[in-house]
Design a protein around this motif. Structure first.
Motif, PDB file in Angstrom:
ATOM      1  N   ALA A 275     -27.121  31.980  78.584  1.00  0.00           N
ATOM      2  CA  ALA A 275     -26.873  31.918  80.018  1.00  0.00           C
ATOM      3  C   ALA A 275     -26.836  33.348  80.533  1.00  0.00           C
ATOM      4  O   ALA A 275     -25.804  33.994  80.575  1.00  0.00           O
ATOM      5  N   GLY A 276     -28.006  33.876  80.902  1.00  0.00           N
ATOM      6  CA  GLY A 276     -28.071  35.230  81.400  1.00  0.00           C
ATOM      7  C   GLY A 276     -27.965  36.275  80.314  1.00  0.00           C
ATOM      8  O   GLY A 276     -27.685  37.437  80.598  1.00  0.00           O
ATOM      9  N   LEU A 277     -28.154  35.900  79.059  1.00  0.00           N
ATOM     10  CA  LEU A 277     -28.051  36.836  77.949  1.00  0.00           C
ATOM     11  C   LEU A 277     -29.411  36.989  77.278  1.00  0.00           C
ATOM     12  O   LEU A 277     -30.240  36.081  77.304  1.00  0.00           O
ATOM     13  N   ASP A 278     -29.617  38.141  76.670  1.00  0.00           N
ATOM     14  CA  ASP A 278     -30.825  38.346  75.874  1.00  0.00           C
ATOM     15  C   ASP A 278     -30.587  37.708  74.519  1.00  0.00           C
ATOM     16  O   ASP A 278     -29.954  38.295  73.642  1.00  0.00           O
ATOM     17  N   THR A 279     -31.064  36.488  74.317  1.00  0.00           N
ATOM     18  CA  THR A 279     -30.691  35.711  73.146  1.00  0.00           C
ATOM     19  C   THR A 279     -31.916  35.269  72.365  1.00  0.00           C
ATOM     20  O   THR A 279     -33.024  35.190  72.889  1.00  0.00           O
TER      21      THR A 279
ATOM     22  N   ARG B 119     -19.600  38.458  73.363  1.00  0.00           N
ATOM     23  CA  ARG B 119     -20.392  38.722  74.557  1.00  0.00           C
ATOM     24  C   ARG B 119     -21.882  38.480  74.313  1.00  0.00           C
ATOM     25  O   ARG B 119     -22.686  38.547  75.238  1.00  0.00           O
ATOM     26  N   VAL B 120     -22.269  38.239  73.080  1.00  0.00           N
ATOM     27  CA  VAL B 120     -23.653  37.917  72.735  1.00  0.00           C
ATOM     28  C   VAL B 120     -23.628  36.684  71.842  1.00  0.00           C
ATOM     29  O   VAL B 120     -22.597  36.352  71.261  1.00  0.00           O
TER      30      VAL B 120
ATOM     31  N   ALA C  52     -25.240  34.500  66.493  1.00  0.00           N
ATOM     32  CA  ALA C  52     -26.315  34.759  65.527  1.00  0.00           C
ATOM     33  C   ALA C  52     -26.785  36.206  65.575  1.00  0.00           C
ATOM     34  O   ALA C  52     -27.267  36.748  64.575  1.00  0.00           O
ATOM     35  N   GLN C  53     -26.654  36.838  66.731  1.00  0.00           N
ATOM     36  CA  GLN C  53     -27.118  38.212  66.869  1.00  0.00           C
ATOM     37  C   GLN C  53     -26.272  39.199  66.067  1.00  0.00           C
ATOM     38  O   GLN C  53     -26.707  40.312  65.778  1.00  0.00           O
ATOM     39  N   ARG C  54     -25.064  38.815  65.728  1.00  0.00           N
ATOM     40  CA  ARG C  54     -24.203  39.727  64.996  1.00  0.00           C
ATOM     41  C   ARG C  54     -24.785  40.096  63.628  1.00  0.00           C
ATOM     42  O   ARG C  54     -24.494  41.158  63.090  1.00  0.00           O
ATOM     43  N   ALA C  55     -25.585  39.208  63.066  1.00  0.00           N
ATOM     44  CA  ALA C  55     -26.145  39.464  61.739  1.00  0.00           C
ATOM     45  C   ALA C  55     -26.960  40.749  61.713  1.00  0.00           C
ATOM     46  O   ALA C  55     -26.972  41.471  60.708  1.00  0.00           O
TER      47      ALA C  55
ATOM     48  N   PRO D 247     -30.721  38.447  58.385  1.00  0.00           N
ATOM     49  CA  PRO D 247     -31.187  37.540  59.445  1.00  0.00           C
ATOM     50  C   PRO D 247     -30.069  36.704  60.048  1.00  0.00           C
ATOM     51  O   PRO D 247     -29.130  36.297  59.357  1.00  0.00           O
ATOM     52  N   GLY D 248     -30.196  36.442  61.333  1.00  0.00           N
ATOM     53  CA  GLY D 248     -29.322  35.522  62.044  1.00  0.00           C
ATOM     54  C   GLY D 248     -30.158  34.500  62.776  1.00  0.00           C
ATOM     55  O   GLY D 248     -31.153  34.843  63.414  1.00  0.00           O
ATOM     56  N   ILE D 249     -29.785  33.226  62.675  1.00  0.00           N
ATOM     57  CA  ILE D 249     -30.570  32.133  63.269  1.00  0.00           C
ATOM     58  C   ILE D 249     -29.642  31.252  64.092  1.00  0.00           C
ATOM     59  O   ILE D 249     -28.574  30.852  63.618  1.00  0.00           O
ATOM     60  N   ARG D 250     -30.067  30.943  65.307  1.00  0.00           N
ATOM     61  CA  ARG D 250     -29.319  30.001  66.146  1.00  0.00           C
ATOM     62  C   ARG D 250     -30.060  28.678  66.146  1.00  0.00           C
ATOM     63  O   ARG D 250     -31.252  28.612  66.454  1.00  0.00           O
ATOM     64  N   VAL D 251     -29.349  27.611  65.793  1.00  0.00           N
ATOM     65  CA  VAL D 251     -29.967  26.303  65.677  1.00  0.00           C
ATOM     66  C   VAL D 251     -29.189  25.304  66.524  1.00  0.00           C
ATOM     67  O   VAL D 251     -27.972  25.439  66.706  1.00  0.00           O
ATOM     68  N   ASP D 252     -29.886  24.324  67.047  1.00  0.00           N
ATOM     69  CA  ASP D 252     -29.238  23.224  67.763  1.00  0.00           C
ATOM     70  C   ASP D 252     -28.386  22.454  66.753  1.00  0.00           C
ATOM     71  O   ASP D 252     -28.899  21.699  65.932  1.00  0.00           O
TER      72      ASP D 252
END
Length: 390
Positions: A23-27, A231-232, A235-238, A244-249
């Motif tokens: 939501a308004g983030l570089d993700t 604030r992010v 998954a980006q913390r990895a 690697p960091g992965i965001r999954v449904d």
């Protein structure tokens, strides 16, 4: 009281992926293989790791049964048969999908909510309730299931998982014939703010340990929303640790299974750790001692109903010819499971208190023995007198 609401990043109002998540983030992109409408999607990176369609009914069965287990356990607590219960409703796909992706030699380190993972590792469900009944500190043999006992100290299991992974690594160095394996550290978005998680990821990265960090971002660390935790996207913390960091449904059991299978393969091949952020939602209370109406709006919960992990897979199964008899059979199986669970809980007897003193240390300890004698004398003071009684 002001009610804090979280937003569903990366999903539209129907729970379907919309490309870049946030939501308004570089993700990063949200991995999704089945939409909330039950339609399959292709993913160039992860579709090859997706479960075979022949297993879809089994995945649905696991999610259905563990939800019924959750409902029955909640009822038992409300009736005074359990001291506490930690619900999982809404997180079935995250747990069943990741659990089914593991191989027998892999080792899971849970929090106190991974009942679905326990099911996939062969733990007998009544054994889980021994801890919440207060008759034991465990409930099952972790070495038999490669599923560690529940960890009540927030985030401590992440360090345990990394240490175990480093042990796997050294065993294979000493003997290459040892099967390749990985550990999985489960934790929530709230636990991600604990120092133990940071230390675990530093060690995992520094030693290239075969561990998968599996964060169930269920949006609420009790009453604190996830957008306060970070604030992010988690998954980006990895990237900060160099893996690697992965965001999954997290409500898509197919996507969770595929991403976890890929991550475990990556770890077993000696390529180092992976962080998975399963983007899901806790539909029930944090525990039965919690009242979520005090801090989140009902509209927030209702917006996630259409994303129900069971509903989307059921929609697909019915649209592709699964007969009503399958679902009717599950209802009967779940009812039988609930009855067996209730009978098992009511039959549980607390061990003699001396057993608790006897397990404080591996060897007898004079101070513990002194405390046991004090307690026994105290209890004896309540015994009826022989001549007439009190």
């Amino acid at each position: 009281m002001d009610v804090v609401q979280s937003t569903a990043a990366g999903l539209d109002s129907n729970g379907n992926g919309v490309g870049p998540a946030g939501a308004g983030l570089d993700t990063p992109d949200m991995v999704q293989l089945m939409t909330a409408d039950g339609d399959l999607r292709d993913d160039a990176r992860f579709s090859d790791y997706a479960p075979d369609p022949d297993t879809y009914q089994g995945l649905y069965r696991d999610m259905f049964l563990i939800r019924r287990f959750d409902q029955e356990s909640t009822a038992l607590q409300r009736q005074g048969q359990l001291a506490l219960w930690v619900p999982l409703t809404g997180q079935e796909a995250a747990q069943i999908g990741s659990g089914r992706a593991m191989q027998p030699q892999d080792y899971a380190f849970p929090t106190y909510r991974e009942h679905g993972v326990a099911l996939t590792r062969g733990v007998d469900l009544p054994d889980i309730l021994k801890l919440f009944r207060g008759i034991t500190n465990g409930g099952w043999d972790p070495r038999k299931h490669n599923f560690q006992l529940y960890t009540l100290v927030l985030a401590a299991q992440t360090l345990h998982a990394v240490g175990y992974a480093m042990g796997i690594q050294r065993d294979r160095t000493a003997d290459p014939a040892v099967p390749a394996a990985a550990s999985v550290a489960y934790f929530g978005d709230g636990a991600s703010s604990e120092g133990d998680v940071h230390e675990a990821m530093v060690f995992a990265a520094s030693f290239n340990a075969p561990v998968v960090f599996f964060c169930q971002n269920n949006h609420w660390a009790i009453s604190v929303p996830s957008d306060v935790q970070t604030r992010v996207p988690l998954a980006q913390r990895a990237a900060g640790y160099g893996f690697p960091g992965i965001r999954v449904d997290g409500n898509d059991v197919l996507a969770v299974s595929a991403v976890t299978a890929w991550a475990l393969e990556h770890a077993r091949q000696g390529k180092g750790p992976v962080l998975i952020e399963a983007f899901t939602y806790r539909m029930s209370a944090h525990t039965t001692a919690d009242d979520p109406t005090k801090y989140r709006a009902s509209a927030d919960e209702e917006s996630w109903l259409a994303r129900d992990p069971l509903l989307r897979l059921e929609t697909y199964l019915r649209a592709n010819g699964t007969a009503d008899s399958f679902f009717e059979g599950l209802e009967a199986e779940a009812a039988e499971q609930a009855g067996r669970l209730r009978r098992a809980v009511l039959a549980m007897e607390a061990p003699d208190l001396s057993q608790r003193f006897g397990t404080a240390y591996a060897e007898p300890h004079p101070l513990v023995q002194e405390e046991l004698r004090f307690w026994q004398d105290y209890e004896a003071g309540f015994a009826p007198e022989k001549d007439g009684g009190r």
